[in-house]
Design an enzyme around this catalytic site. Structure first.
Site, PDB file in Angstrom:
ATOM      1  N   SER A  45       0.797  -1.022  -0.131  1.00  0.00           N
ATOM      2  CA  SER A  45       0.241   0.187   0.005  1.00  0.00           C
ATOM      3  C   SER A  45       0.736   1.396  -0.051  1.00  0.00           C
ATOM      4  CB  SER A  45      -0.953  -0.172   1.256  1.00  0.00           C
ATOM      5  OG  SER A  45      -0.191   0.027   2.440  1.00  0.00           O
ATOM      6  N   HIS A  46       2.033   1.119   0.303  1.00  0.00           N
ATOM      7  CA  HIS A  46       2.964   2.210   0.151  1.00  0.00           C
ATOM      8  C   HIS A  46       4.260   1.970  -0.626  1.00  0.00           C
ATOM      9  CE1 HIS A  46       0.384   3.087   3.339  1.00  0.00           C
ATOM     10  NE2 HIS A  46       0.694   4.210   3.253  1.00  0.00           N
ATOM     11  N   HIS A 118       3.807  13.275   4.307  1.00  0.00           N
ATOM     12  CA  HIS A 118       4.213  12.024   4.680  1.00  0.00           C
ATOM     13  C   HIS A 118       3.112  11.090   3.788  1.00  0.00           C
ATOM     14  CE1 HIS A 118       5.793   8.243   6.289  1.00  0.00           C
ATOM     15  NE2 HIS A 118       6.618   9.172   6.867  1.00  0.00           N
ATOM     16  N   ALA A 121       4.811   4.409   4.420  1.00  0.00           N
ATOM     17  CA  ALA A 121       4.576   3.521   5.603  1.00  0.00           C
ATOM     18  C   ALA A 121       5.769   4.406   6.843  1.00  0.00           C
ATOM     19  CB  ALA A 121       5.297   2.209   5.454  1.00  0.00           C
ATOM     20  N   THR A 158      -5.961   8.529   8.590  1.00  0.00           N
ATOM     21  CA  THR A 158      -5.650   7.209   9.291  1.00  0.00           C
ATOM     22  C   THR A 158      -4.645   6.958   9.999  1.00  0.00           C
ATOM     23  OG1 THR A 158      -4.626   7.025   7.131  1.00  0.00           O
ATOM     24  CG2 THR A 158      -6.672   5.995   7.163  1.00  0.00           C
ATOM     25  N   GLY A 185      -4.897   3.534   1.581  1.00  0.00           N
ATOM     26  CA  GLY A 185      -4.172   2.707   0.320  1.00  0.00           C
ATOM     27  C   GLY A 185      -4.859   1.483   0.064  1.00  0.00           C
ATOM     28  N   ASP A 186      -5.031   0.742   1.227  1.00  0.00           N
ATOM     29  CA  ASP A 186      -5.658  -0.501   1.101  1.00  0.00           C
ATOM     30  C   ASP A 186      -7.005  -0.561   0.565  1.00  0.00           C
ATOM     31  OD1 ASP A 186      -3.394  -2.369   1.642  1.00  0.00           O
ATOM     32  OD2 ASP A 186      -3.785  -2.130   3.694  1.00  0.00           O
ATOM     33  N   GLY A 304       6.167  -7.418  11.815  1.00  0.00           N
ATOM     34  CA  GLY A 304       7.471  -7.380  11.173  1.00  0.00           C
ATOM     35  C   GLY A 304       7.815  -8.640  10.443  1.00  0.00           C
TER      36      GLY A 304
END
Ligand code: NDP
Length: 335
Positions: A45-46, A118, A121, A158, A185-186, A304
């Protein structure tokens, strides 16, 4: 059709695009590395999905790709950066050493970035600090698209929160999550693919619950994750990311005169802690104990971990990329 590209090739291609579309050299390099890193780690998404957003935002003049941030050394543990309407990453890069020095000298450092954009992510901002032995927490607010719990209209962004900490004999532990039910983004990716959203993700323009991604994007809004709990955390992100930094709240900036702009003009806060000042056994060992205990309790996926595995696969096989998307990027590099 999927093809593969090496990290170096992708980064170079993205850098060319950034240079072509109005960022100065140092900024192009940082953003290209950031975006290629997201794509490499499967933070899709980023990754390259965001390139159009960067380019369009630059084209409208909404964000200044040539801005030179200004550092203000405010106090022994506090530094501020005015990003001068540029991207947040160059501001962070410029103030990184000073913030680390402050954390190592005083035990803690606050890095408050304002007047910044920004669109990525957050984990790429915190992970390197933990690789250097510090605990790092960051928040960034975005644009009003999320309804506070019990509210009727979007106030919050978000608003992600990311955390990274060193672990003895292992990679840092890192999490990075939007405080909305989903990252914007999703939602855009689901809308493009015609996929339904999970229940309780958003509302339509009438404030009615919906699983239609388009309805959320066209006048609707997202909900916060975890009801009132996520809503409180999102509120905290607004307070730290905007009120404390001197940036805009997610509802405060007006980009209507810059049609196509996608980069929220807000602020970002980074908090660093030097764990060597802590009492008891070294922090890294304590973190190791916690993680081992979680794993012994049956946890098979740590935050992660999916990214780390995707990164390792990319190092072996290259980064998988849709051939059409790659062609689109190449076109953007000469457009
Ligand atoms: P996800 O819900 O996909 O993941 C959130 C975190 O939880 C990640 O650290 C992830 O690790 C971890 N995780 C996911 N599933 C599991 C699981 N089953 N077990 C254990 N851990 C798990 O992220 P979001 O959709 O909330 O956010 C996506 C991105 O969007 C973030 O990087 C965020 O920074 C970014 N964002 C940026 C904004 C901006 O304005 N710049 C605004 C909003 C969001 P892993 O990565 O390994 O999957």
């Amino acid at each position: 059709m999927s093809v593969t590209i090496s990290y170096e090739e992708l980064e170079a291609l993205l850098e060319t695009i950034f240079l072509r579309h109005g960022t100065r050299a140092g900024v192009a390099e940082l953003l290209a590395a950031n975006c290629a890193t997201c794509e490499r780690d499967g933070a899709l998404s980023h990754g390259i999905f965001r390139m159009r957003g960067y380019v369009d935002s630059l084209a409208t003049g909404w964000v200044d790709g040539s801005a030179v941030p200004v550092i203000e050394d405010a106090a022994p543990s506090f530094c501020r950066v005015d990003a001068r309407n540029g991207f947040a990453q160059p501001a962070l890069a410029m103030a990184r050493e000073l913030a680390m020095q402050k954390a190592r000298t005083t035990g803690v450092a606050v890095l408050a970035i304002r007047n910044s954009h920004h669109l990525s992510a957050l984990w790429p901002d915190v992970e390197p600090f933990a690789q250097d032995g510090l605990i790092a927490l960051s928040v960034v607010n975005s644009f009003a698209c999320t309804v506070p719990f019990d509210g009727t209209s979007a106030v919050f962004g978000t608003n992600p929160i990311a955390f990274a900490a060193p672990v003895e004999d292992a990679d840092p532990i890192v999490f990075d999550l939007a405080t909305s039910a989903m990252a914007n983004g999703d939602v855009q990716i689901a809308a493009r693919a015609g996929k339904a959203l999970p229940p309780h993700s958003g509302v339509d323009s009438e404030g009615q619950p919906t699983i239609d991604a388009r309805a959320v994007l066209d006048g609707g809004a997202l909900l916060t994750f975890g009801g009132y709990k996520g809503s409180s955390i999102s509120m905290m992100v607004e307070l730290l990311g905007a009120a404390l930094t001197g940036g805009h709240f997610s509802f405060e900036f007006d980009w209507s005169g810059h049609k196509g702009a996608q980069t929220p003009h807000t602020g970002q806060l980074i908090l660093l802690i030097d764990p060597s000042y802590a009492a008891g056994n070294p922090f890294g060992l304590r973190a190791q104990t916690l993680i081992a205990t979680m794993q012994a309790a049956g946890v098979s996926r740590l935050p992660g971990q999916r990214r780390a595995e995707t990164r390792a696969l990319a190092a072996q096989n290259g980064i998988p990329i849709n051939a059409e998307d790659l062609a689109g990027l190449k076109a953007l590099a000469i457009a």
